[in-house]
Design a protein around this motif. Structure first.
Motif, PDB file in Angstrom:
ATOM      1  N   ASP A 180       0.857  -1.184   0.000  1.00 38.86           N
ATOM      2  CA  ASP A 180       0.000   0.000   0.000  1.00 38.86           C
ATOM      3  C   ASP A 180       0.896   1.239   0.000  1.00 38.86           C
ATOM      4  O   ASP A 180       1.583   1.510   0.984  1.00 38.86           O
ATOM      5  CB  ASP A 180      -0.907  -0.016   1.241  1.00 38.86           C
ATOM      6  N   ASP A 181       0.889   1.989  -1.111  1.00 40.75           N
ATOM      7  CA  ASP A 181       1.783   3.145  -1.252  1.00 40.75           C
ATOM      8  C   ASP A 181       1.504   4.261  -0.261  1.00 40.75           C
ATOM      9  O   ASP A 181       2.345   5.148  -0.076  1.00 40.75           O
ATOM     10  CB  ASP A 181       1.696   3.702  -2.677  1.00 40.75           C
ATOM     11  N   SER A 182       0.347   4.245   0.377  1.00 38.32           N
ATOM     12  CA  SER A 182       0.025   5.307   1.323  1.00 38.32           C
ATOM     13  C   SER A 182       0.770   5.158   2.647  1.00 38.32           C
ATOM     14  O   SER A 182       0.782   6.083   3.463  1.00 38.32           O
ATOM     15  CB  SER A 182      -1.486   5.350   1.591  1.00 38.32           C
ATOM     16  N   ASP A 183       1.399   3.993   2.869  1.00 40.57           N
ATOM     17  CA  ASP A 183       2.172   3.754   4.092  1.00 40.57           C
ATOM     18  C   ASP A 183       3.635   3.524   3.721  1.00 40.57           C
ATOM     19  O   ASP A 183       3.921   2.806   2.752  1.00 40.57           O
ATOM     20  CB  ASP A 183       1.621   2.531   4.838  1.00 40.57           C
ATOM     21  N   PRO A 184       4.595   4.096   4.467  1.00 37.53           N
ATOM     22  CA  PRO A 184       6.020   3.938   4.111  1.00 37.53           C
ATOM     23  C   PRO A 184       6.483   2.484   4.076  1.00 37.53           C
ATOM     24  O   PRO A 184       7.401   2.148   3.327  1.00 37.53           O
ATOM     25  CB  PRO A 184       6.743   4.720   5.223  1.00 37.53           C
ATOM     26  N   GLU A 185       5.858   1.616   4.887  1.00 41.35           N
ATOM     27  CA  GLU A 185       6.230   0.209   4.907  1.00 41.35           C
ATOM     28  C   GLU A 185       5.220  -0.668   4.173  1.00 41.35           C
ATOM     29  O   GLU A 185       5.279  -1.896   4.277  1.00 41.35           O
ATOM     30  CB  GLU A 185       6.382  -0.270   6.358  1.00 41.35           C
ATOM     31  N   GLY A 186       4.304  -0.039   3.461  1.00 40.04           N
ATOM     32  CA  GLY A 186       3.369  -0.792   2.634  1.00 40.04           C
ATOM     33  C   GLY A 186       2.196  -1.412   3.363  1.00 40.04           C
ATOM     34  O   GLY A 186       1.443  -2.199   2.776  1.00 40.04           O
ATOM     35  N   TYR A 187       2.013  -1.088   4.639  1.00 35.25           N
ATOM     36  CA  TYR A 187       0.933  -1.704   5.409  1.00 35.25           C
ATOM     37  C   TYR A 187      -0.425  -1.083   5.088  1.00 35.25           C
ATOM     38  O   TYR A 187      -0.537   0.113   4.792  1.00 35.25           O
ATOM     39  CB  TYR A 187       1.175  -1.540   6.914  1.00 35.25           C
ATOM     40  N   THR A 188      -1.453  -1.922   5.193  1.00 34.86           N
ATOM     41  CA  THR A 188      -2.825  -1.448   5.304  1.00 34.86           C
ATOM     42  C   THR A 188      -3.164  -1.418   6.786  1.00 34.86           C
ATOM     43  O   THR A 188      -2.779  -2.319   7.533  1.00 34.86           O
ATOM     44  CB  THR A 188      -3.793  -2.386   4.568  1.00 34.86           C
ATOM     45  N   VAL A 189      -3.865  -0.374   7.229  1.00 36.59           N
ATOM     46  CA  VAL A 189      -4.154  -0.210   8.661  1.00 36.59           C
ATOM     47  C   VAL A 189      -5.659  -0.301   8.889  1.00 36.59           C
ATOM     48  O   VAL A 189      -6.435   0.428   8.268  1.00 36.59           O
ATOM     49  CB  VAL A 189      -3.623   1.131   9.189  1.00 36.59           C
ATOM     50  N   ALA A 190      -6.045  -1.226   9.781  1.00 36.98           N
ATOM     51  CA  ALA A 190      -7.446  -1.356  10.180  1.00 36.98           C
ATOM     52  C   ALA A 190      -7.561  -0.923  11.631  1.00 36.98           C
ATOM     53  O   ALA A 190      -6.844  -1.433  12.497  1.00 36.98           O
ATOM     54  CB  ALA A 190      -7.923  -2.794  10.009  1.00 36.98           C
ATOM     55  N   GLU A 191      -8.458   0.016  11.913  1.00 35.94           N
ATOM     56  CA  GLU A 191      -8.623   0.562  13.259  1.00 35.94           C
ATOM     57  C   GLU A 191      -9.855  -0.054  13.918  1.00 35.94           C
ATOM     58  O   GLU A 191     -10.940  -0.063  13.334  1.00 35.94           O
ATOM     59  CB  GLU A 191      -8.739   2.075  13.187  1.00 35.94           C
TER      60      GLU A 191
END
Length: 314
Positions: A180-191
């Motif tokens: 995921d380009d929106s995170d520096p490490e490519g993670y998707t974040v679920a809250e």
């Protein structure tokens, strides 16, 4: 008789007609697929080196293959023969590190650009003291963390400066992860807000691993918990129990891949924060139901953030 009349007068042949149509379409030649031909889509990246791309010096960088990327990695599957009778015991194996060979060529506009282009390639592939991500912009984009596995082979093959290269890489983790380009490490974040009775929050959320293999996650708790607190993945029947309180303003991070626990970035003495007999929560392919509950506070305002990447083994 027309094709339509034949279908109308021979209903039993309709299914065969449909099958023939599907087979004919499958056998029809298509344009050359991904990564072959001069399709400069900037769709392969090693660190900061972009391939299938024309750089600022008008050097053309082409990836011709990524051997070891498209299929399964090597595996260790022990063969323990039975002492009596035929055959062997049913043993569990494991995947080895993924061995990758990145092949390509750079084409400079004239020979004077060869030295700088070669230097750019050498810097990008000097992955001995450090590692970097190799990313392919498939659908979705996928990435692996790599270092060198062998000495790179870089050869200039004609007077104009055409230079071919073959770079051996090793991904210690054989899984290819969604990026995921929106995170520096490519993670998707679920809250996931903690269960809160007065606010009507259940503390439950579904998270989807769109890949084909189980993946680890990073769990981050903020907002303070009284404890004990539970994080469960009911899809896999996994339970992670946080024993100690987490002060408001602090962050508890649980890495289920490296099996490490950190409080505000400090890993010293923090393993005891969670239960000894812990399930290091992972995500199976498909939907996973994650629930976060502070058993010591029915109206908690804590938040669990799940950092994850979908994963593929082949």
């Amino acid at each position: 008789m027309s094709e339509k009349e034949w279908i109308d007068t021979a209903p039993s042949a309709i299914e065969q007609y449909k099958e023939n149509k599907v087979v004919k379409r499958a056998l029809t030649p298509l344009p050359e697929p991904y990564i072959s031909g001069m399709k400069l889509n900037s769709d392969v990246i090693l660190g900061d080196l972009i391939l299938n791309h024309i750089d600022e010096d008008n050097v053309i960088w082409v990836c011709t293959d990524i051997e070891g990327w498209w299929g399964h990695p090597d595996l260790d599957m022990p063969n323990i023969e039975r002492g009596y009778g035929d055959g062997s015991y049913d043993t569990r194996g494991r995947w080895q590190a993924r061995q990758i060979t990145l092949k390509g060529v750079f084409l400079p506009p004239d020979p004077s650009y060869v030295a700088s282009a070669r230097d750019k390639l050498v810097r990008a592939t000097s992955l001995v003291y450090r590692g970097d991500w190799i990313r392919t912009f498939e659908d979705p984009p996928r990435a692996s963390w790599v270092r060198l596995s062998d000495k790179p082979d870089i050869q200039t093959v004609n007077a104009r400066g055409r230079t071919e290269f073959s770079i051996g890489l090793r991904a210690p983790d054989p899984i290819k992860y969604e990026w995921d380009d929106s995170d520096p490490e490519g993670y998707t974040v679920a809250e996931i807000p903690c269960r809160n009775v007065s606010a009507g929050r259940t503390g439950t959320r579904a998270i989807e691993n769109i890949g084909n293999v189980d993946v680890a996650v990073i769990l981050e708790i903020s907002g303070g918990i009284t404890g004990p607190a539970t994080i469960t993945n009911s899809t896999r029947n996994e339970l992670l129990l946080v024993i100690d309180a987490v002060p408001n303003g602090s962050f508890l991070e649980i890495d289920t891949y490296d099996r490490e626990v950190a409080l505000d970035g400090d890993i010293n003495g923090t393993r005891a924060t969670i239960d000894t007999l812990v399930d290091w929560i992972r995500l199976s392919p498909g939907q996973n139901t994650i629930t976060f509950v502070d058993e010591g506070n029915a109206n908690s305002n804590a938040v669990l953030r799940v950092y994850y990447r979908s994963g593929w083994i082949g």
